[in-house]
Design a protein around this motif. Structure first.
Motif, PDB file in Angstrom:
ATOM      1  N   UNK A   1      -7.284   6.733   2.794  1.00 48.28           N
ATOM      2  CA  UNK A   1      -7.686   6.504   2.689  1.00 48.28           C
ATOM      3  C   UNK A   1      -8.073   5.352   3.576  1.00 48.28           C
ATOM      4  N   UNK A   2      -8.336   4.603   2.907  1.00 45.86           N
ATOM      5  CA  UNK A   2      -9.137   3.249   2.996  1.00 45.86           C
ATOM      6  C   UNK A   2      -7.990   2.394   3.349  1.00 45.86           C
ATOM      7  N   UNK A   3      -8.092   1.261   3.781  1.00 47.08           N
ATOM      8  CA  UNK A   3      -6.995   0.154   4.301  1.00 47.08           C
ATOM      9  C   UNK A   3      -7.590  -1.562   3.772  1.00 47.08           C
ATOM     10  N   UNK A   4      -9.347  -1.125   3.320  1.00 45.87           N
ATOM     11  CA  UNK A   4      -9.366  -2.771   3.000  1.00 45.87           C
ATOM     12  C   UNK A   4      -8.314  -3.609   1.825  1.00 45.87           C
ATOM     13  N   UNK A   5      -7.525  -2.970   1.635  1.00 51.14           N
ATOM     14  CA  UNK A   5      -6.593  -3.890   0.906  1.00 51.14           C
ATOM     15  C   UNK A   5      -5.116  -4.494   1.991  1.00 51.14           C
ATOM     16  N   UNK A   6      -5.069  -4.251   2.884  1.00 48.54           N
ATOM     17  CA  UNK A   6      -4.371  -4.927   4.149  1.00 48.54           C
ATOM     18  C   UNK A   6      -5.683  -5.747   4.796  1.00 48.54           C
ATOM     19  N   UNK A   7      -6.393  -5.450   5.236  1.00 53.03           N
ATOM     20  CA  UNK A   7      -7.403  -6.323   5.904  1.00 53.03           C
ATOM     21  C   UNK A   7      -7.704  -7.821   5.071  1.00 53.03           C
ATOM     22  N   UNK A   8      -7.779  -7.585   3.434  1.00 49.64           N
ATOM     23  CA  UNK A   8      -8.054  -8.258   2.684  1.00 49.64           C
ATOM     24  C   UNK A   8      -7.366  -9.772   2.537  1.00 49.64           C
ATOM     25  N   UNK A   9      -5.923  -8.365   2.223  1.00 49.80           N
ATOM     26  CA  UNK A   9      -4.803  -9.090   1.800  1.00 49.80           C
ATOM     27  C   UNK A   9      -4.317 -10.423   2.518  1.00 49.80           C
ATOM     28  N   UNK A  10      -4.862 -10.813   3.667  1.00 50.15           N
ATOM     29  CA  UNK A  10      -4.311 -12.236   4.186  1.00 50.15           C
ATOM     30  C   UNK A  10      -5.231 -13.011   3.732  1.00 50.15           C
ATOM     31  N   UNK A  11      -6.178 -13.523   3.416  1.00 49.71           N
ATOM     32  CA  UNK A  11      -7.193 -14.011   3.228  1.00 49.71           C
ATOM     33  C   UNK A  11      -6.633 -14.275   0.959  1.00 49.71           C
ATOM     34  N   UNK A  12      -6.560 -13.078   0.640  1.00 52.79           N
ATOM     35  CA  UNK A  12      -5.641 -13.306  -0.224  1.00 52.79           C
ATOM     36  C   UNK A  12      -4.503 -14.482  -0.780  1.00 52.79           C
ATOM     37  N   UNK A  13      -3.632 -14.523   0.399  1.00 53.26           N
ATOM     38  CA  UNK A  13      -2.637 -14.766   0.384  1.00 53.26           C
ATOM     39  C   UNK A  13      -3.450 -16.642   0.523  1.00 53.26           C
ATOM     40  N   UNK A  14      -4.036 -16.506   1.553  1.00 49.01           N
ATOM     41  CA  UNK A  14      -5.027 -18.181   2.043  1.00 49.01           C
ATOM     42  C   UNK A  14      -5.454 -18.730   0.310  1.00 49.01           C
ATOM     43  N   UNK A  15      -6.083 -17.746   0.196  1.00 51.16           N
ATOM     44  CA  UNK A  15      -6.845 -18.405  -1.236  1.00 51.16           C
ATOM     45  C   UNK A  15      -5.411 -18.344  -2.302  1.00 51.16           C
ATOM     46  N   UNK A  16      -4.581 -17.979  -2.243  1.00 53.67           N
ATOM     47  CA  UNK A  16      -3.566 -18.830  -3.028  1.00 53.67           C
ATOM     48  C   UNK A  16      -4.075 -17.179  -4.665  1.00 53.67           C
ATOM     49  N   UNK A  17      -5.124 -16.589  -4.137  1.00 56.51           N
ATOM     50  CA  UNK A  17      -4.788 -14.925  -5.363  1.00 56.51           C
ATOM     51  C   UNK A  17      -5.844 -15.985  -6.001  1.00 56.51           C
ATOM     52  N   UNK A  18      -6.988 -16.807  -6.230  1.00 55.33           N
ATOM     53  CA  UNK A  18      -7.597 -17.753  -6.985  1.00 55.33           C
ATOM     54  C   UNK A  18      -9.252 -16.127  -6.430  1.00 55.33           C
TER      55      UNK A  18
ATOM     56  N   UNK B   1     -14.666  -7.213 -13.977  1.00 50.83           N
ATOM     57  CA  UNK B   1     -14.933  -5.460 -14.281  1.00 50.83           C
ATOM     58  C   UNK B   1     -14.039  -5.101 -14.479  1.00 50.83           C
ATOM     59  N   UNK B   2     -13.487  -4.331 -15.044  1.00 48.16           N
ATOM     60  CA  UNK B   2     -11.973  -3.730 -15.306  1.00 48.16           C
ATOM     61  C   UNK B   2     -11.312  -2.235 -14.487  1.00 48.16           C
ATOM     62  N   UNK B   3     -13.072  -2.202 -14.838  1.00 51.65           N
ATOM     63  CA  UNK B   3     -12.646  -0.763 -14.051  1.00 51.65           C
ATOM     64  C   UNK B   3     -12.618  -0.639 -11.911  1.00 51.65           C
ATOM     65  N   UNK B   4     -14.168  -1.040 -11.546  1.00 51.86           N
ATOM     66  CA  UNK B   4     -13.823  -0.808  -9.756  1.00 51.86           C
ATOM     67  C   UNK B   4     -13.149  -2.223  -8.982  1.00 51.86           C
ATOM     68  N   UNK B   5     -13.078  -3.650  -9.820  1.00 49.81           N
ATOM     69  CA  UNK B   5     -12.791  -4.950  -9.601  1.00 49.81           C
ATOM     70  C   UNK B   5     -11.575  -4.918  -9.709  1.00 49.81           C
ATOM     71  N   UNK B   6     -10.783  -3.931 -11.248  1.00 49.27           N
ATOM     72  CA  UNK B   6      -8.863  -4.436 -11.230  1.00 49.27           C
ATOM     73  C   UNK B   6      -8.994  -3.612 -10.144  1.00 49.27           C
ATOM     74  N   UNK B   7      -9.808  -2.657  -9.539  1.00 45.41           N
ATOM     75  CA  UNK B   7      -8.732  -1.810  -8.494  1.00 45.41           C
ATOM     76  C   UNK B   7      -9.527  -2.628  -7.062  1.00 45.41           C
ATOM     77  N   UNK B   8     -10.146  -2.923  -7.090  1.00 42.91           N
ATOM     78  CA  UNK B   8     -10.339  -3.839  -5.744  1.00 42.91           C
ATOM     79  C   UNK B   8      -8.924  -4.953  -5.547  1.00 42.91           C
ATOM     80  N   UNK B   9      -8.722  -5.627  -7.024  1.00 40.48           N
ATOM     81  CA  UNK B   9      -7.833  -6.533  -6.773  1.00 40.48           C
ATOM     82  C   UNK B   9      -6.489  -6.561  -6.697  1.00 40.48           C
ATOM     83  N   UNK B  10      -6.146  -5.111  -7.342  1.00 42.10           N
ATOM     84  CA  UNK B  10      -5.369  -4.510  -7.896  1.00 42.10           C
ATOM     85  C   UNK B  10      -4.552  -3.789  -5.985  1.00 42.10           C
TER      86      UNK B  10
END
Length: 624
Positions: free
Chosen positions: A66-83, A45-54
């Motif tokens: 307000x939302x800090x969800x990106x910081x919480x999931x960022x270590x998981x993103x790094x652990x999975x090499x951005x896959x 999805x080019x809208x919401x999903x793109x926002x989440x991944x960015x």
């Protein structure tokens, strides 16, 4: 009341059918989860999903909000090499396993006062938890009944609520290893809920405190464990992200102001609502029929007679076979989705309440204690805590958290002595919830969020520049990403170059080429305050970044942002940019395609920085 002289053959047949129903439904549940994992490499999805991944891929690129969800999931993103596929699969597994644990902890709590304390970890208890947990996967299709498995602020909110349920199941007024673990889980849940969606983070402690107070488990010294864990985690996050408490307050206030100016319905006043929903005649009949089915099967299980129990076991086994047939697509149900279809899961809650009342009056072994009643109310209102603060209808949004209505029904209908072999009254609740979840999920996978075709038609490989991921997409989506990446490469674009997204709804295009979004993970278009908010956001970006920023625009798009929002930063698209190429966007949500332009800055960076500073100084002077 149905009565028959008990016979060993009848009892054995009933027990065999119950065990068969549990085995079939548990195997189907595992197959269901495997299917979800397999589909995690499909669609985009080019809208919401793109926002989440960015956000998840580079949270430090943006001003804390307000939302800090990106910081919480960022270590998981790094652990999975951005896959991306792996990130989605991790989200599915985390959600499902937390739901299984939450159900097991509820069963543990319900059985603590009887000799059935071990039921929660028996084969029956584990199998029941696995089947019931499948309804938790509804969060993957969110409120729209459409497939969107990438981690988001909503998935983090839901996972926080699941952790809270685990904590509630373990926490006691006295100190023990399990109790302390429960209070710690409650503290972690509060921190994660606030990080994901502060409105839910505020509502959750109120509900938890009320539950523990009613059940007599609220002790200040134990409560301080949860408060201490949550507070410490918050402080670590604040000083890591914001640098100081004062900066944190400013960022939160700024985020709230931008949401208010955007006019999407996220303000605190607008959050204080309940909302309504409307069902047509067919939907009302379906809701009544599902409620009656669960109610009847539970009632037959509680009757003192082989015939009644045998009928219930046979019907439950048939439902288990139905669930397996749906999972492996041997059969399918026609599904005419409507906006409030998700409230069909209220049937589980209705059956729980009506069944509990009827069984109490009928003199069954079920006893509604204060503990059970409080747990049922707590689970029943958790979907509201999940939806609280959303700009959508709360019933539509809350239905994504319908798993908690499943837990409420279990709390109300569990037998007084929850021992291995005696949990048969709960299996119909879990199996019916499972069947409904499979039907909804199949619809989501055939109508993926803002995409043009079912996931089964996603057969074209698309490579993502920044993360190095490969997804299988529909041909039009894959061709769009390939064209955009090729165009960007020919024009001299490099991964992590900044890009201003003026399309208003295509942040996923920036992620696909590995760009660094300027200002926000998504400059949202289409709202009355979009241009003003976009202007404010870009004014906070450094002139150095803007001097080298590319632009993706969609001049005739329905949600495009006006290029005038760049004026205060000294940018004139017609003068300061040249077109690298044009391409047609995939339709996605809209029936028509729109021409997009990828633009490259043609000024020397030093000249662009100087013009930016002059324009901003002039703006400040006018404001004074």
């Amino acid at each position: 009341m149905l009565t028959l002289a008990p016979s060993r053959f009848g009892q054995r047949l009933t027990a065999a059918l119950e065990r068969l129903a549990l085995i079939i439904s548990a195997v189907a549940a595992v197959g269901f989860v495997v299917t979800l994992l397999q589909n995690c490499s499909l669609g985009y999805d080019f809208s919401d999903e793109g926002y989440y991944l960015n956000w998840i891929s580079g949270p430090s690129d943006f001003t804390p909000s307000i939302s800090r969800f990106g910081y919480v999931y960022h270590p998981l993103y790094l652990m999975l090499d951005g896959n991306i596929s792996s990130l989605r699969r991790a989200n599915v597994l985390i959600t499902f396993l937390l739901a299984v644990a939450a159900c097991m902890c509820l069963l543990r709590r319900l059985a603590m006062e009887t000799e059935g304390f071990s039921f929660w970890r028996s084969a029956d208890g584990i199998g029941l938890s696995i089947v019931a947990a499948c309804s938790a996967t509804l969060i993957l299709i969110l409120a729209s009944s459409q497939w969107l498995p990438t981690p988001s602020y909503l998935s983090l909110t839901f996972q926080a609520l699941l952790i809270c349920c685990i904590g509630v199941g373990l926490a006691e007024s006295s100190a023990s290893l399990a109790s302390i673990a429960g209070w710690i889980a409650i503290g972690i849940a509060g921190f994660l809920a606030f990080s994901a969606k502060p409105t839910s983070g505020v509502a959750l402690p109120i509900f938890v405190t009320g539950l523990l107070a009613v059940t007599g488990r609220l002790k200040w010294r134990m409560l301080m464990i949860a408060a201490g864990v949550s507070g410490l985690a918050m402080l670590i996050q604040i000083f890591t992200i914001d640098g100081s408490i004062g900066a944190f307050i400013r960022h939160m206030r700024n985020g709230a102001e931008l949401a208010d100016e955007l006019a999407v319905g996220h303000t605190l006043v607008e959050s204080m609502r309940v909302g309504t929903f409307h069902l047509d005649l067919k939907e009302k009949i379906a809701l009544a029929a599902t409620t009656a089915t669960v109610l009847l099967l539970v009632w037959l299980n509680y009757l003192e007679g082989c015939a009644a129990n045998l009928i219930a076991a046979t019907a439950t086994a048939a439902l288990a076979v139905l669930s397996a047939a749906l999972v492996w697509q041997i059969i399918s149900f026609p599904f005419d989705y409507r906006i409030y279809q998700g409230v069909q899961f209220l049937a589980l809650l209705f059956a729980g309440v009506l069944g509990c009342v009827a069984l109490q009056i009928g003199g069954s072994t079920l006893r509604l204690t204060r503990e059970r009643a409080a747990l049922a109310v707590f689970f029943a209102v958790l979907p509201y805590a999940f939806a609280f603060g959303s700009n959508l209808n709360y019933w539509r949004t809350g239905a994504a958290a319908a798993f908690f209505w499943t837990l409420a029904a279990i709390a109300l209908l569990a037998p007084a002595k929850l021992v291995p072999g005696q949990g048969r009254s709960l299996l119909p609740v879990a199996v019916v919830a499972f069947v409904m979840a499979v039907v909804f999920m199949r619809h989501g996978m055939t109508h993926p969020y803002r995409q043009t075709a079912p996931l089964s038609e996603s057969t074209s490989a698309a490579h993502f520049g920044g993360s190095g991921s490969t997804l299988l997409l529909t041909q039009d989506f894959a061709a769009y990403i390939g064209t955009l990446r090729s165009m960007a490469g020919i024009g001299g674009f490099r991964v992590r170059d900044p890009v201003i997204d003026l399309t208003g709804h295509y942040p996923g295009a920036l992620f696909a080429i590995g760009a660094k979004p300027v200002g926000e993970a998504w400059l949202v278009g289409g709202y009355s305050g979009s241009d003003h908010v976009g202007e404010r956001i870009l004014e906070s970006v450094s002139c150095v970044t803007l001097a080298t920023a590319w632009i993706l625009s969609e001049p005739a798009g329905l949600r495009h942002l006006s290029p005038d929002i760049l004026d205060r930063s000294g940018i004139d698209i017609a003068r300061d940019y040249e077109t690298v190429g044009t391409l047609e966007s995939p339709t996605g949500t809209y029936p028509d395609t729109y021409k997009q332009q990828f633009l490259r800055p043609n000024r020397a960076p030093l000249d662009a920085v100087a013009a930016c500073k002059v324009a901003r100084a002039a703006t400040q002077q006018k404001a004074q």
